[in-house]
Design a protein around this motif. Structure first.
Motif, PDB file in Angstrom:
ATOM      1  N   ALA A  23     -44.389  35.637 -64.160  1.00 44.84           N
ATOM      2  CA  ALA A  23     -44.507  36.657 -65.107  1.00 44.84           C
ATOM      3  C   ALA A  23     -43.336  36.443 -65.957  1.00 44.84           C
ATOM      4  O   ALA A  23     -43.258  36.368 -67.345  1.00 44.84           O
ATOM      5  N   SER A  53     -46.869  45.106 -58.934  1.00 39.99           N
ATOM      6  CA  SER A  53     -48.310  45.657 -58.223  1.00 39.99           C
ATOM      7  C   SER A  53     -48.578  44.684 -57.131  1.00 39.99           C
ATOM      8  O   SER A  53     -49.292  44.948 -56.027  1.00 39.99           O
ATOM      9  N   PHE A  76     -45.407  45.096 -64.510  1.00 44.77           N
ATOM     10  CA  PHE A  76     -46.664  45.711 -63.768  1.00 44.77           C
ATOM     11  C   PHE A  76     -47.034  44.528 -62.626  1.00 44.77           C
ATOM     12  O   PHE A  76     -47.459  45.010 -61.669  1.00 44.77           O
ATOM     13  N   LEU A  77     -47.379  43.443 -63.150  1.00 45.06           N
ATOM     14  CA  LEU A  77     -47.890  42.565 -62.599  1.00 45.06           C
ATOM     15  C   LEU A  77     -47.183  42.351 -61.206  1.00 45.06           C
ATOM     16  O   LEU A  77     -47.541  41.893 -59.974  1.00 45.06           O
ATOM     17  N   LEU A 106     -44.543  45.065 -74.689  1.00 45.42           N
ATOM     18  CA  LEU A 106     -45.704  45.102 -74.189  1.00 45.42           C
ATOM     19  C   LEU A 106     -45.736  43.931 -73.071  1.00 45.42           C
ATOM     20  O   LEU A 106     -46.311  44.128 -72.101  1.00 45.42           O
ATOM     21  N   ALA A 107     -45.253  42.761 -73.597  1.00 43.88           N
ATOM     22  CA  ALA A 107     -45.160  41.522 -72.807  1.00 43.88           C
ATOM     23  C   ALA A 107     -44.385  41.915 -71.303  1.00 43.88           C
ATOM     24  O   ALA A 107     -44.676  41.566 -70.251  1.00 43.88           O
ATOM     25  N   TRP A 108     -43.304  42.287 -71.800  1.00 43.00           N
ATOM     26  CA  TRP A 108     -42.220  42.675 -70.442  1.00 43.00           C
ATOM     27  C   TRP A 108     -42.936  43.805 -69.755  1.00 43.00           C
ATOM     28  O   TRP A 108     -42.799  43.709 -68.411  1.00 43.00           O
ATOM     29  N   GLY A 109     -43.792  44.737 -70.352  1.00 39.12           N
ATOM     30  CA  GLY A 109     -44.223  45.802 -69.346  1.00 39.12           C
ATOM     31  C   GLY A 109     -45.359  45.220 -68.647  1.00 39.12           C
ATOM     32  O   GLY A 109     -45.526  45.601 -67.259  1.00 39.12           O
ATOM     33  N   ILE A 110     -46.260  44.393 -69.290  1.00 40.43           N
ATOM     34  CA  ILE A 110     -47.249  43.765 -68.259  1.00 40.43           C
ATOM     35  C   ILE A 110     -46.814  42.847 -67.270  1.00 40.43           C
ATOM     36  O   ILE A 110     -47.153  42.908 -66.103  1.00 40.43           O
ATOM     37  N   ALA A 111     -45.584  42.090 -67.655  1.00 38.38           N
ATOM     38  CA  ALA A 111     -44.922  41.298 -66.519  1.00 38.38           C
ATOM     39  C   ALA A 111     -44.392  42.028 -65.425  1.00 38.38           C
ATOM     40  O   ALA A 111     -44.660  41.971 -64.251  1.00 38.38           O
ATOM     41  N   VAL A 154     -43.319  35.121 -70.074  1.00 35.69           N
ATOM     42  CA  VAL A 154     -43.013  36.100 -71.113  1.00 35.69           C
ATOM     43  C   VAL A 154     -41.984  35.249 -71.880  1.00 35.69           C
ATOM     44  O   VAL A 154     -41.801  35.373 -73.019  1.00 35.69           O
TER      45      VAL A 154
END
Length: 235
Positions: free
Chosen positions: A145, A174, A170-171, A163-168, A149
């Motif tokens: 991730a 998780s 989260f993945l 947003l990209a860092w947030g998704i990274a 990014v």
């Protein structure tokens, strides 16, 4: 030529912090520090109870941990690197391949050196081979991730970067959580995998930025502009 010297980037600071935290955690795991051991046991048995009581949630976690497992991340990074090479950007492509490969090898070596046994729970909902610390899934998700990014940032604008860092994040988190919930890792294994991934990505990013400055390129902030800001001009 200008030298990187002692002028640390944010990436270098993250590498230092993640490295220190990982070293402390590894020492606590190796010495079976009681508070860490109790936290690991409480998380393992507590989440195992949730998993066994909720088969649909367990099936979802099994799918999630497979879809975002080590090989999908490795293949995604390889594909991104191949695309960069095709576009004539071999430097960030080599950085990406080196980062995910070096991180994986380091994680495997640490697993062998520390040799921690995985949880052994009644009625397991999943099994995994090999040693426990650090979690390879958590490590590779963080590596993959982070690398993707940092390759994408030059093409993102404004809120897209955050947003990209947030998704990274989260993945990575998780995936780490599913490994504990599925009973194949202790909580500290998952935390260790994420910390080691941060360490490797930040360290190679800082080194790459130092090389860019040595080559006379304009200084950049990798966490905002990516490892190769010049990529934005190729869009």
């Amino acid at each position: 030529m200008p030298r990187f010297g002692l002028r640390l980037t944010i990436a270098a600071v993250i590498a230092l912090c993640a490295g220190a935290l990982f070293a402390v955690l590894a020492l606590l795991v190796e010495t079976a520090f009681p508070p860490v051991w109790e936290l690991d046991r409480a998380a393992a048995y507590g989440l195992h109870a949730v998993a066994t009581a909720n088969p649909e949630l367990t099936r979802f976690m099994l799918t999630w941990t497979d879809v975002f497992g080590p090989w999908p991340w490795r293949l995604a990074v390889i594909a991104a690197a191949a695309c960069l090479v095709w576009r004539g950007a071999s430097r960030p492509a080599l950085w990406a391949i080196f980062t995910i490969t070096a991180g994986g090898v380091l994680g495997l070596l640490l697993k062998i050196i520390i040799g921690r046994i995985r949880p052994e729970l009644p009625d397991p909902v999943s099994i995994a081979p090999g040693e426990a610390f650090p979690s390879g899934h958590a490590l590779t998700a963080t590596l993959g991730a982070g690398v993707l990014v940092l390759l994408l940032l030059p093409r993102l604008r404004g809120a897209g970067k955050a947003l990209a860092w947030g998704i990274a994040a989260f993945l990575a988190v998780s995936v780490a959580a599913t490994r504990v919930a599925l009973g194949v890792h202790w909580f500290s294994d998952a935390v260790g995998g994420v910390l080691l991934g941060l360490l490797v990505v930040a360290a190679t990013t800082a080194a790459f930025e130092g090389w860019r400055r040595d080559m006379g390129r304009e200084p950049a902030e990798p966490l905002v502009e990516g490892v190769e800001p010049e990529e934005a001009r190729r869009a």
